[in-house]
Design a protein around this motif. Structure first.
Motif, PDB file in Angstrom:
ATOM      1  N   LEU A 154     -41.312 -13.758  23.405  1.00 20.02           N
ATOM      2  CA  LEU A 154     -42.097 -13.427  22.216  1.00 20.02           C
ATOM      3  C   LEU A 154     -41.423 -12.372  21.346  1.00 20.02           C
ATOM      4  O   LEU A 154     -40.759 -11.475  21.839  1.00 20.02           O
ATOM      5  N   GLU A 158     -45.393 -11.378  17.511  1.00 18.48           N
ATOM      6  CA  GLU A 158     -46.171 -12.273  18.361  1.00 18.48           C
ATOM      7  C   GLU A 158     -46.910 -11.498  19.452  1.00 18.48           C
ATOM      8  O   GLU A 158     -48.048 -11.825  19.807  1.00 18.48           O
ATOM      9  N   TYR A 188     -49.361 -17.978  13.988  1.00 20.58           N
ATOM     10  CA  TYR A 188     -48.875 -17.170  15.110  1.00 20.58           C
ATOM     11  C   TYR A 188     -49.574 -17.560  16.416  1.00 20.58           C
ATOM     12  O   TYR A 188     -48.924 -17.654  17.472  1.00 20.58           O
ATOM     13  N   LEU A 192     -47.945 -18.965  19.893  1.00 19.70           N
ATOM     14  CA  LEU A 192     -48.191 -18.367  21.201  1.00 19.70           C
ATOM     15  C   LEU A 192     -48.636 -19.418  22.209  1.00 19.70           C
ATOM     16  O   LEU A 192     -48.179 -19.427  23.359  1.00 19.70           O
TER      17      LEU A 192
END
Length: 229
Positions: A154, A158, A188, A192
């Motif tokens: 990440l 993030e 976003y 994820l």
């Protein structure tokens, strides 16, 4: 139209839930089940958007039924909301761990029930920030299974978004906190989900605690306090 299957072993409760949901113009109850096994069969046959799942049912209970549904790749789009009179930490976490998208008590107001169905259909997790932090933080602290490397892929931004998801914020609220548009916040969150292999936002919350990014009383690893709701 949002299609729903209602699973509860009590006929009157099941009938009441169906009646409350059918009053909404955008929700239709397409199936009912009185135990976990029949709930799983109904979901496989009808492919609803949402399942309202009682926990304590004869034979296969709601937690096991949820596990069967969420483990089936063909049912990945189905969202399970666990609906119960039992509000113990154990039941809440069991619901999340098996892949449920939400947790509601049976004393939820009718309009809140209908709103909950719409919420999980839209991809949001249905857990209040206080419940999310209390339960998952306790489980993470007790298990000792912190895995910081879960987040190695990440970016910094993030991680910030993940921390806000763990605090129970919606996309619009995340955007307001991090100065992003709701659409950007949504992008976003989608990234994820893909990077971390999570089914939904509830599992993102679990990962945030398991990785140590979020700890009791904190939104992020930098020690920031949760924003008042």
């Amino acid at each position: 139209m949002i299609e729903v299957v209602v699973a509860d072993d009590q006929h009157l409760v099941r009938a009441g839930l169906c009646s409350l949901l059918d009053r909404a113009d955008d929700i239709a109850v397409v199936g009912e089940a009185s135990d976990g096994a029949s709930a799983v069969n109904a979901v496989r046959s009808l492919r609803p958007d949402v399942v309202l799942m009682d926990i304590r049912m004869p034979g296969m209970d709601g937690i096991e039924a949820t596990r069967h549904i969420t483990a089936d790749p063909g049912l990945r789009a189905v969202r399970v909301v666990v609906l119960t009179t039992f509000d113990t930490d154990e039941h809440i976490f069991d619901a999340i761990r098996t892949g449920a998208a939400g947790f509601l008590l049976k004393n939820t107001a009718p309009e809140e029930l209908r709103a909950a169905v719409r919420t999980v259909t839209g991809g949001e997790a249905l857990l209040s920030p206080s419940v999310t932090r209390r339960v998952l933080a306790a489980v993470a602290a007790d298990s000792g299974s912190v895995q910081p490397r879960l987040l190695d892929s990440l970016t910094g931004r993030e991680r910030e978004v993940l921390a806000q998801v763990a605090a129970g914020l919606s996309n619009a609220e995340i955007g307001a906190v991090l100065h992003l548009s709701p659409a950007t916040a949504r992008t976003y969150v989608s990234r994820l989900l893909a990077k971390l292999g999570a089914r939904d936002r509830a599992q993102l919350v679990h990962i945030a605690y398991e990785s140590g990014l979020v700890r009791p009383g904190r939104v992020s690893g930098r020690g920031e306090s949760p924003r008042p709701r």
